[in-house]
Design a protein around this motif. Structure first.
Motif, short mmCIF file in Angstrom:
data_model
loop_
_atom_site.label_atom_id
_atom_site.label_comp_id
_atom_site.label_asym_id
_atom_site.label_seq_id
_atom_site.Cartn_x
_atom_site.Cartn_y
_atom_site.Cartn_z
N HIS A 1 12.15 8.61 13.63
CA HIS A 1 12.11 10.16 14.01
C HIS A 1 10.92 10.60 13.49
N GLU A 2 10.58 10.16 12.17
CA GLU A 2 9.65 10.94 11.35
C GLU A 2 8.11 10.68 11.91
N SER A 3 8.11 9.70 12.74
CA SER A 3 6.57 9.31 13.60
C SER A 3 6.42 10.08 14.58
N ILE A 4 7.39 10.91 15.04
CA ILE A 4 7.31 11.47 16.29
C ILE A 4 6.26 12.52 16.46
N PRO A 5 5.99 13.42 15.30
CA PRO A 5 4.90 14.46 15.46
C PRO A 5 3.67 13.73 15.52
N SER A 6 3.49 12.70 14.70
CA SER A 6 2.00 11.99 14.56
C SER A 6 1.85 11.24 15.88
N LEU A 7 2.87 10.81 16.36
CA LEU A 7 2.71 10.11 17.84
C LEU A 7 2.42 11.08 18.65
N LEU A 8 3.01 12.32 18.55
CA LEU A 8 2.59 13.26 19.88
C LEU A 8 1.34 13.88 19.70
N SER A 9 0.62 14.12 18.27
CA SER A 9 -0.52 14.46 18.28
C SER A 9 -1.45 13.36 18.78
N LEU A 10 -1.24 12.08 18.64
CA LEU A 10 -1.93 11.14 19.08
C LEU A 10 -2.19 11.23 20.52
N LEU A 11 -1.04 10.99 21.27
CA LEU A 11 -1.12 11.17 22.72
C LEU A 11 -1.82 12.33 23.07
N ASP A 12 -1.63 13.59 22.35
CA ASP A 12 -2.15 14.78 23.13
C ASP A 12 -3.62 14.79 22.81
N SER A 13 -4.14 14.42 21.74
CA SER A 13 -5.41 14.22 21.41
C SER A 13 -6.19 13.41 22.26
N HIS A 14 -5.58 12.23 22.90
CA HIS A 14 -6.32 11.43 23.64
C HIS A 14 -5.94 11.65 25.01
N GLY A 15 -5.17 12.84 25.44
CA GLY A 15 -4.95 13.23 26.74
C GLY A 15 -4.00 12.24 27.43
N VAL A 16 -2.99 11.78 26.88
CA VAL A 16 -2.12 10.85 27.43
C VAL A 16 -0.72 11.65 27.78
N PRO A 17 -0.73 11.74 29.12
CA PRO A 17 0.52 12.67 29.48
C PRO A 17 1.89 11.79 29.21
N HIS A 18 2.84 12.54 28.72
CA HIS A 18 4.09 11.67 28.59
C HIS A 18 5.34 12.49 28.98
N ARG A 19 6.38 11.71 28.94
CA ARG A 19 7.76 12.32 29.09
C ARG A 19 8.82 11.69 28.21
N PHE A 20 10.01 12.31 27.88
CA PHE A 20 11.15 11.58 27.16
C PHE A 20 12.05 11.28 27.98
N LEU A 21 12.59 10.00 27.83
CA LEU A 21 13.71 9.42 28.35
C LEU A 21 14.77 9.30 27.52
N GLY A 22 16.07 9.54 28.30
CA GLY A 22 17.28 9.36 27.26
C GLY A 22 17.69 8.05 27.79
N GLY A 23 19.05 8.26 28.22
CA GLY A 23 19.80 6.92 28.87
C GLY A 23 19.41 6.64 30.38
N GLY A 24 18.66 7.64 31.02
CA GLY A 24 18.41 7.25 32.50
C GLY A 24 19.34 7.61 33.29
N SER A 25 20.55 8.23 33.06
CA SER A 25 21.74 8.37 34.14
C SER A 25 21.72 9.49 34.70
N ASN A 26 20.74 10.47 34.46
CA ASN A 26 20.96 11.70 35.11
C ASN A 26 19.57 11.97 35.81
N LEU A 27 18.78 10.98 36.13
CA LEU A 27 17.28 11.04 36.65
C LEU A 27 16.86 10.17 37.73
N LEU A 28 16.12 11.15 38.46
CA LEU A 28 15.51 10.33 39.79
C LEU A 28 13.93 10.33 39.45
#
Ligand code: EPU
Length: 302
Positions: free
Chosen positions: A45-72
């Motif tokens: 969990h602790e790596s998440i803030p750095s992970l998101l800064s990394l993705l944002d600073s390189h303009g990598v769009p992202h989404r969060f997936l849970g169990g995928g059971s209510n998703l199309l």
């Protein structure tokens, strides 16, 4: 979405994030529909803030997936990387009436594990597929109960503040299939306070709910549960059924014969088929009843 930049790839490894290239979202969702993208599996969990800064600073769009059971999810090459929590071991620790549960924990297993330790309340959720995090975000509910009633504390990544925070239950509003979490907040863990109940009694409740579900929902088929929310004072399933739409299909996307608010993937349905069917049913209900139905299923379409 392909993460090509070698610098990002190296930093992901340093953050303990596993990169699974070209993952198929059809394999990660209960509907079995969805294109491909790079999947990032988060182990700390602790790596998440750095992970998101990394993705944002390189303009990598992202989404969060849970169990995928209510998703199309849309078809083809998807325009975002997908982030998912890896399941820690253990993912659930009990302390008196409090269950400390990781967001990646399986909801059904959580209900039964608590039951075996004489903690009840969540019987209605047995048979609801997905993770505890997904159930929390949507305030999953069935048979007169909802998970929000038992939430004492939530640990989450707050996208707006860019940090991990802890919210008390009273700071969160849980409504019918809706919560006050922001769309880009990421559930990390929850403390549930559950009422003491003898296992045998809980088991009886679980059996009744299982039986009701088996008799009214298409459990063995690929679906995302109910497609539409029940409009205030009305039932989406009953309205669709009354219009004679059970069995209506587009390609392999089909309105279930068992429950008209479940749309199933009867083979190789595409997102295009399923979205077309959803729009068609929505229009027909609007024409007949003058009611605009809202999606209950979450739609990720480019
Ligand atoms: N009905 C029909 N035909 C159908 C389906 C339902 O006439 O094809 C009638 C039933 O006879 C009943 C009424 O509609 O009189 C309501 O049906 P049901 O009891 O199956 O419940 P629901 O309102 O359709 C809700 C939740 C389900 C949850 C069940 C059980 C929503 C959108 N759906 O369904 O949740 O499992 O209650 O509590 O709130 C989900 O969220 O994905 C989901 C499946």
């Amino acid at each position: 979405m392909r993460i090509e930049d070698a610098k990002i790839v190296a930093e992901l490894a340093e953050l303990g994030v596993e990169l699974r290239r070209g993952s198929s979202l059809a394999d990660l969702t209960s509907l079995g529909i969805g294109g491909t993208t790079d999947l990032l599996r988060i182990t700390k969990h602790e790596s998440i803030p750095s992970l998101l800064s990394l993705l944002d600073s390189h303009g990598v769009p992202h989404r969060f997936l849970g169990g995928g059971s209510n998703l199309l999810v849309g078809d083809g090459e998807l325009p975002w990387a997908v982030l998912q929590l890896a399941q820690p071991n253990p993912d659930l620790v009990l302390e008196g009436n409090i269950a400390h549960v990781d967001a990646a924990a399986d909801l059904g297993r959580t209900v039964t594990y608590c039951a075996k330790h004489d903690l009840g309340g969540m019987e209605g959720l047995i048979g609801v597929p997905g993770t505890v995090g997904g159930a929390l975000r949507m305030n999953a509910g069935a048979y007169g109960m909802q998970i929000g009633s038992y939430v004492r504390e939530v640990k989450l990544y707050r996208a707006a503040a860019r940090r991990i925070e802890i919210l008390r239950g009273e700071q969160i509003s849980f409504e019918y299939r809706h919560t006050s979490f922001a769309p880009d907040d990421m559930m990390l863990a929850v403390k549930l306070e559950l009422p003491s109940k003898p296992y045998k009694e809980i088991l009886q409740g679980i059996r009744i709910c299982n039986e009701k579900r088996r008799s009214s929902q298409p459990l063995g088929q690929k679906s995302a549960g109910c497609i539409f929310k029940n409009p205030p004072g009305a039932s989406a399933g009953r309205m669709i059924d009354e219009l004679g739409l059970k069995g209506l299909s587009r390609g392999d996307a089909r309105v279930s014969d068992r429950h008209a608010n479940f749309f199933v993937n009867a083979g190789k349905a595409s997102a295009k088929d399923m979205l077309g069917l959803i729009a068609d049913v929505r229009d027909r209900v609007f024409s007949a009843f003058n009611i605009e139905m809202e999606h209950e299923v979450v739609i990720w379409n480019a």
